[in-house]
Write an enzyme that holds these catalytic residues in place. Sequence first.
Site, PDB file in Angstrom:
ATOM      1  N   ASP A 103     -75.142  23.595  18.244  1.00 26.29           N
ATOM      2  CA  ASP A 103     -74.779  22.859  19.450  1.00 26.29           C
ATOM      3  C   ASP A 103     -75.722  21.666  19.571  1.00 26.29           C
ATOM      4  OD1 ASP A 103     -77.197  23.810  20.461  1.00 26.29           O
ATOM      5  OD2 ASP A 103     -76.243  25.492  21.499  1.00 26.29           O
ATOM      6  N   LYS A 167     -67.868   5.025  22.746  1.00 26.36           N
ATOM      7  CA  LYS A 167     -67.687   4.818  24.175  1.00 26.36           C
ATOM      8  C   LYS A 167     -67.128   6.098  24.808  1.00 26.36           C
ATOM      9  CE  LYS A 167     -62.963   3.066  24.401  1.00 26.36           C
ATOM     10  NZ  LYS A 167     -62.391   4.004  25.371  1.00 26.36           N
ATOM     11  N   HIS A 197     -64.015   0.031  18.777  1.00 30.87           N
ATOM     12  CA  HIS A 197     -63.190  -0.038  17.562  1.00 30.87           C
ATOM     13  C   HIS A 197     -62.270  -1.263  17.555  1.00 30.87           C
ATOM     14  CE1 HIS A 197     -60.276   2.072  20.212  1.00 30.87           C
ATOM     15  NE2 HIS A 197     -59.355   1.479  19.475  1.00 30.87           N
ATOM     16  N   GLU A 235     -50.021   0.573  26.716  1.00 36.13           N
ATOM     17  CA  GLU A 235     -49.674   1.754  25.918  1.00 36.13           C
ATOM     18  C   GLU A 235     -48.421   2.387  26.498  1.00 36.13           C
ATOM     19  OE1 GLU A 235     -53.291   4.015  24.260  1.00 36.13           O
ATOM     20  OE2 GLU A 235     -53.924   3.386  26.256  1.00 36.13           O
ATOM     21  N   ASP A 254     -62.078   3.058  30.943  1.00 34.62           N
ATOM     22  CA  ASP A 254     -61.708   3.443  29.581  1.00 34.62           C
ATOM     23  C   ASP A 254     -61.456   2.239  28.691  1.00 34.62           C
ATOM     24  OD1 ASP A 254     -61.028   5.307  27.532  1.00 34.62           O
ATOM     25  OD2 ASP A 254     -58.904   4.979  27.940  1.00 34.62           O
ATOM     26  N   HIS A 259     -63.168  -2.907  25.710  1.00 36.44           N
ATOM     27  CA  HIS A 259     -62.240  -3.660  24.857  1.00 36.44           C
ATOM     28  C   HIS A 259     -61.871  -5.017  25.450  1.00 36.44           C
ATOM     29  CE1 HIS A 259     -62.069   0.026  22.756  1.00 36.44           C
ATOM     30  NE2 HIS A 259     -61.016   0.559  23.329  1.00 36.44           N
TER      31      HIS A 259
END
Length: 505
Positions: A103, A167, A197, A235, A254, A259
């Site tokens: 862990d 992130k 990314h 999306e 998010d 981004h």
Amino acid sequence: MTGNLLRDAEDRRLPRIAGPCGLVIFGVTGDLARKKLLPAVYDLANRGLLPAGFSLVGYGRRDWTKEEFEAEVLSSVRDRARTPWRDSVWDQLAAGIQFVKGDFVTDEAFDNLAAMTRRMDADRGTAGNWAYYLSVPPQYFSDVCNQLERSGLADSSNGWRRVVIEKPFGHDEESARKLNQTVNSVFPESSVFRIDHYLGKETVQNILVLRFANQIFEPLFNSRYIDHVQITMAEDIGLGGRAGYYDGIGAARDVMQNHLLQLLALVAMDEPVTFSPGELKAEKLKVLKATRAVEPFAQTTAHGQYTAGWQGSEFVPGLREEDGFDPDSGTETYAAATFGINSRRWAGVPFYLRTGKRLGRRVTEIALVFKSAPHQSFTAGQTEAQGDNVLVIRVQPDEGVLLRFGSKVPGSAMDVRDVNMDFSYSEAFTEQSPEAYERLILDALLDEGSLFPTNEEVEESWRILDPVLTHWAETGRPEEYRAGTWGPAGADRMLGREQRTWRRP
């Protein structure tokens, strides 16, 4: 002398190959590792960009042997690798695969990992060079970093040590600053690689080429010619199965904080002296420091939550009907906000950023909408079919660049209609673009930090977004919008107050 210059130029064109090193992936049993990281490692090896003795260590809670972990890696690679299968590449890679069970807080597990890396230094020639990829929930970042320090795994006195962090990096400016302090107390900032990314995508990197390698575009990137900029990440999927991660985070944290604000910085930055990591980051940071969310937020922002509706031919549930979500959840699945940049180049030009789930289609693009011509000799009837001139950078899925402008309609009348000049990556190049994670993993191994946000960039991004999040938290629930549409009505009102409309991708 001329020969040396030619050799130097040739060396810059050749792909760089990582030197002796290894990669430890924490959270290797998760979806990100299985779907992206492990296939990316194989693809890098298949392209000849990893050293012969490259070593891959998985760290996770599963009770796996080396052979069982190797089989998991093989399955992931077979299912999702981008490059063709080659037995010789797999055999070489598999020879350096190991697994450590543990862990994120147990001393013994990290001591076992330290012993494993020392053995691989001796047996595989990794020379003490290790990158640690934290593909773990954010609440464990500090635990893992502290254990890496305690166990000696962060000690770079004999080889380099780097940490790669996924992130989200914090949930507001204060938490991001505290997390930065924790990470930087173990690893110097030059050894910290924060993954975004999107910055690894070919089309995002092409923003720099489009602007600074071509004389025809860069002179237009300013308030004299640009009316406004729209940056969209839409999306068509929902949140099924991701309640544990997404609930309480929302679309702005998010996507927008990382981004979209990074895309804003690349579009708005001035030309760096060179494209070295330091120069590039300096220009991005200047833009972020000059950026503010435009008020009043009740009119310049919008947030929404999708309800049940038709996504194409499928009827899908709303967020609060998804498994794992609280029926009273106030998490936004759509976020839109207006930002201004206090600089001579961009003064008065609004940047509209939006992102959402369950929208009309999956698309990420940057649209620079030009001002109308200052003088129009044509009559209104001749140009009624003409809209705004627009330069669109398509990040995904149909990667490319589109320029929309007016053209005369064939015939005896002088009628003007919009036409498109369209560049597509897939049509222009035969080479398949590498996955973003291939580029980013390789860059971390090469100590090439151009595509990784710094701690200052992260903190500035939170500073920009925090006032909007505070406003939303104080004003009640997100506005509802049906799945399959383009978001809540408030988003249209947000642009309508300035007589503008959202571009329909």
